[in-house]
Design a protein around this motif. Sequence first.
Motif, PDB file in Angstrom:
ATOM      1  N   ARG A   1      39.842  45.364  54.458  1.00  0.00           N
ATOM      2  CA  ARG A   1      40.487  45.195  53.156  1.00  0.00           C
ATOM      3  C   ARG A   1      40.123  46.373  52.275  1.00  0.00           C
ATOM      4  O   ARG A   1      38.965  46.776  52.204  1.00  0.00           O
ATOM      5  N   SER A   2      41.101  46.922  51.567  1.00  0.00           N
ATOM      6  CA  SER A   2      40.829  48.073  50.706  1.00  0.00           C
ATOM      7  C   SER A   2      41.341  47.866  49.291  1.00  0.00           C
ATOM      8  O   SER A   2      41.592  48.823  48.574  1.00  0.00           O
ATOM      9  N   ASP A   3      41.517  46.616  48.890  1.00  0.00           N
ATOM     10  CA  ASP A   3      41.992  46.302  47.542  1.00  0.00           C
ATOM     11  C   ASP A   3      40.944  46.726  46.519  1.00  0.00           C
ATOM     12  O   ASP A   3      39.830  46.196  46.515  1.00  0.00           O
ATOM     13  N   PRO A   4      41.256  47.665  45.639  1.00  0.00           N
ATOM     14  CA  PRO A   4      40.250  48.137  44.682  1.00  0.00           C
ATOM     15  C   PRO A   4      39.859  47.109  43.641  1.00  0.00           C
ATOM     16  O   PRO A   4      38.903  47.305  42.917  1.00  0.00           O
ATOM     17  N   ASN A   5      40.598  46.003  43.537  1.00  0.00           N
ATOM     18  CA  ASN A   5      40.254  44.978  42.558  1.00  0.00           C
ATOM     19  C   ASN A   5      39.262  43.952  43.086  1.00  0.00           C
ATOM     20  O   ASN A   5      38.917  43.001  42.401  1.00  0.00           O
ATOM     21  N   ASN A   6      38.820  44.114  44.322  1.00  0.00           N
ATOM     22  CA  ASN A   6      37.799  43.216  44.852  1.00  0.00           C
ATOM     23  C   ASN A   6      36.427  43.618  44.350  1.00  0.00           C
ATOM     24  O   ASN A   6      36.119  44.795  44.266  1.00  0.00           O
ATOM     25  N   PRO A   7      35.549  42.660  44.045  1.00  0.00           N
ATOM     26  CA  PRO A   7      35.806  41.234  44.012  1.00  0.00           C
ATOM     27  C   PRO A   7      36.573  40.828  42.755  1.00  0.00           C
ATOM     28  O   PRO A   7      36.329  41.380  41.690  1.00  0.00           O
ATOM     29  N   PRO A   8      37.489  39.889  42.864  1.00  0.00           N
ATOM     30  CA  PRO A   8      38.348  39.542  41.735  1.00  0.00           C
ATOM     31  C   PRO A   8      37.727  38.511  40.804  1.00  0.00           C
ATOM     32  O   PRO A   8      36.603  38.061  40.975  1.00  0.00           O
ATOM     33  N   GLY A   9      38.539  38.107  39.836  1.00  0.00           N
ATOM     34  CA  GLY A   9      38.226  36.924  39.038  1.00  0.00           C
ATOM     35  C   GLY A   9      37.054  37.078  38.099  1.00  0.00           C
ATOM     36  O   GLY A   9      36.901  38.092  37.407  1.00  0.00           O
ATOM     37  N   MET A  10      36.174  36.065  38.115  1.00  0.00           N
ATOM     38  CA  MET A  10      35.105  35.958  37.131  1.00  0.00           C
ATOM     39  C   MET A  10      34.105  37.101  37.197  1.00  0.00           C
ATOM     40  O   MET A  10      33.412  37.366  36.213  1.00  0.00           O
ATOM     41  N   THR A  11      34.005  37.788  38.337  1.00  0.00           N
ATOM     42  CA  THR A  11      33.012  38.845  38.442  1.00  0.00           C
ATOM     43  C   THR A  11      33.320  40.034  37.535  1.00  0.00           C
ATOM     44  O   THR A  11      32.492  40.926  37.387  1.00  0.00           O
ATOM     45  N   ARG A  12      34.498  40.048  36.925  1.00  0.00           N
ATOM     46  CA  ARG A  12      34.805  41.102  35.963  1.00  0.00           C
ATOM     47  C   ARG A  12      34.093  40.888  34.628  1.00  0.00           C
ATOM     48  O   ARG A  12      34.027  41.797  33.811  1.00  0.00           O
ATOM     49  N   PHE A  13      33.564  39.686  34.423  1.00  0.00           N
ATOM     50  CA  PHE A  13      32.934  39.372  33.140  1.00  0.00           C
ATOM     51  C   PHE A  13      31.426  39.558  33.226  1.00  0.00           C
ATOM     52  O   PHE A  13      30.766  39.024  34.119  1.00  0.00           O
ATOM     53  N   TYR A  14      30.880  40.309  32.277  1.00  0.00           N
ATOM     54  CA  TYR A  14      29.450  40.574  32.256  1.00  0.00           C
ATOM     55  C   TYR A  14      28.652  39.280  32.118  1.00  0.00           C
ATOM     56  O   TYR A  14      27.592  39.121  32.721  1.00  0.00           O
TER      57      TYR A  14
END
Length: 374
Positions: A199-212
Amino acid sequence: MTTSSSGSFSKALIVILLSIGAMLVVAELGLRALNAAGAYQGLFAALGQARPPLDTRELPGMYYAHPYTAYALKPGYTRANIERINSLGFRGEEFAAKKPDGVYRVVAIGGSTTFGVYLPWNQSYPYYLQENLRARLNTDAIEVVNAGMTGSTTAESLHRLFTQILPIEPDMVVIYHAYNDLFPRVFDDYQEDYYHWRRSDPNNPPGMTRFYLWRLALRALNPTAFHENYDLQRYVWKTENLPDSDTERLLNFAASSSQAFTNNMDYMITTLQAWKIQPVLASFAIHPDIWHWNDYFPAYVWEEGIRQNNGAIRELAAKYSLPLVPFAEAMTGPKTRKHYNDSIHMTAEGNQIKADVFAATIAPIIRKQMAPGN
């Protein structure tokens, strides 16, 4: 009366929830502002270990998404005395991209067993190999570059050869691969370019992990569970293609072969030879008791896959008359058990032994190539 009380409670609950939401938003924005201002870098380095997004080289965390190799090491990343990634994206100390005159540069390519996963940066086998070679050859004009990448296959190493290895002008490249190329063979819809698996999706890991705040909570609730390599495979594997049962995985393995591994190794070897760089191969060592520490592999896959890939390594060494480090043979006796951290990764002392075994094969080659007139 009951209806009025119920309505008041609902309003109060809504106010409380909105207040909590507002506080969380303010806290999240505050954390982002502090990070942007360069404050509390120790805190944000800790947050970076808790599953950071991979789509930028600037956020915390050791990895970022790469268009050719799925992921790569963030230049300049450090963590206390454990981790050090230099400005060129290699694990270890800084060195000049343009090789200085008189220096003999060795690059060690491989996966986590080369990188030295779970050990400090200065306990990997490439680190010890540099010390060992300098002592054997009585010169400091030897550089060993750790080009290992946790989880990488020969496919990623082949890409990195052109984009990261050749530009630093190595005199010798030591290739230590065998294990990671087994993973694609148990996934559905096998493809020799590993498209079905990587998998090479640059948005991984998605979801809640974007929030500090979410990563802060993860870090606070289980501080020992997070490190640079935590759960990396989930971010770069197409797990939807992984069968649920060992039987299906075994059938997938049996229907595939080690040809992709062999081809990638062959391409690296012939490229290095075309560039007048000395390739060195090594047989891949596994624990004498063959402890099956990885739940993704049925036992047969583990044993047979390493046997097949070591066979390919030996055949390639013979085909191209290459030096072959007999590391698998050196680590099969009962006395070697204590030098393994698990089935394939060495302890710090094991990596010192590994460096010594490798140096015994390659030091005479380096001595000859460094001799006046060569």
